[in-house]
Design a protein around this motif. Structure first.
Motif, PDB file in Angstrom:
ATOM      1  N   UNK A 105       0.829  -1.203   0.000  1.00 48.02           N
ATOM      2  CA  UNK A 105       0.000   0.000   0.000  1.00 48.02           C
ATOM      3  C   UNK A 105       0.863   1.252   0.000  1.00 48.02           C
ATOM      4  N   UNK A 106       1.972   1.223   0.743  1.00 50.66           N
ATOM      5  CA  UNK A 106       2.889   2.371   0.733  1.00 50.66           C
ATOM      6  C   UNK A 106       3.398   2.637  -0.683  1.00 50.66           C
ATOM      7  N   UNK A 107       3.747   1.561  -1.402  1.00 48.98           N
ATOM      8  CA  UNK A 107       4.233   1.731  -2.773  1.00 48.98           C
ATOM      9  C   UNK A 107       3.144   2.317  -3.668  1.00 48.98           C
ATOM     10  N   UNK A 108       1.911   1.865  -3.483  1.00 47.82           N
ATOM     11  CA  UNK A 108       0.800   2.397  -4.272  1.00 47.82           C
ATOM     12  C   UNK A 108       0.580   3.880  -3.968  1.00 47.82           C
ATOM     13  N   UNK A 109       0.642   4.234  -2.693  1.00 48.75           N
ATOM     14  CA  UNK A 109       0.346   5.611  -2.293  1.00 48.75           C
ATOM     15  C   UNK A 109       1.439   6.591  -2.688  1.00 48.75           C
ATOM     16  N   UNK A 110       2.669   6.111  -2.801  1.00 48.19           N
ATOM     17  CA  UNK A 110       3.792   7.028  -3.041  1.00 48.19           C
ATOM     18  C   UNK A 110       4.294   7.021  -4.471  1.00 48.19           C
TER      19      UNK A 110
END
Length: 215
Positions: A105-110
């Motif tokens: 999710x961090x990769x998706x958000x950033x």
């Protein structure tokens, strides 16, 4: 301008280097200028001739489709993929799933470029039936091989009971990633606290449905 779609694109190491250079240039220019950017500009940015661009991709629509399909899986590369692959060896599956989901999710958000590309697709989708066809032909597992592979392995180990892998992949994706994709399409983000609650709640819902029955 376009070329015969039945013509095979160039192959070999040099051709692949040129193809990747074209994709990088096209991605940068599509993000900067939108779909209206000229193929001359893309060719110049890639350091190739316009004929070379058409030899590889056939049309601007096909090039745009290739840029999008190559970018959509980026959040599942690197650390996210490694975290998913490590689930098979996890002692505490729930804790490992939560940590893998946080990484994903961090990769998706950033990854703001991928977000911008998704929004560009939404604006231009009426022009590109090829995008829908590319998605349909690759299939769910083809688009999310890291997720599909991790869930398949856990099912083979007996740690999850998954009668329909395609449905499970979409549900896993929907619980963890779709909320952020929806919010980003409106130009905003889910805050950090709600993000973590969505992750832990999503993992608990997924495990509640797919864990083996207690003996």
């Amino acid at each position: 301008m376009s070329v015969d779609s039945g013509k095979r694109p160039p192959s070999g190491p040099r051709a692949e280097l040129k193809r990747q250079a074209i994709l990088r240039a096209a991605r940068e220019l599509f993000l900067r200028e939108g779909f209206g950017v000229g193929m001359d500009s893309i060719a110049a940015e890639a350091g190739v001739s316009k004929v070379t661009v058409y030899n590889h991709f056939g049309s601007k629509e096909a090039l745009f489709t290739s840029v999008i399909t190559s970018a959509l899986d980026e959040p599942l590369a690197g650390e996210s993929s490694a975290a998913l692959e490590g689930l098979a060896d996890a002692g505490d599956l729930r804790a490992a799933l939560v940590e893998a989901a946080r990484t994903w999710v961090h990769a998706v958000r950033t990854n703001h470029e991928v977000t911008a590309l998704r929004n560009l697709v939404a604006a231009e989708l009426h022009r590109f039936p090829e995008l829908g066809e590319a998605w349909r032909h690759r299939g769910t597992e083809g688009h999310h091989p890291a997720v599909a592979g991790a869930l398949r392995t856990l099912a083979d180990q007996g740690r999850l009971v998954i009668p329909d892998l395609q449905v499970a992949v979409i549900q896993f994706y929907g619980l963890l990633v779709f909320p952020h994709m929806v919010f980003s399409s409106y130009g905003t983000q889910v805050d950090e606290d709600l993000t973590d609650r969505l992750i832990t709640g999503g993992v608990d819902m997924f495990l509640g449905h797919y864990s083996p029955p207690s003996t």
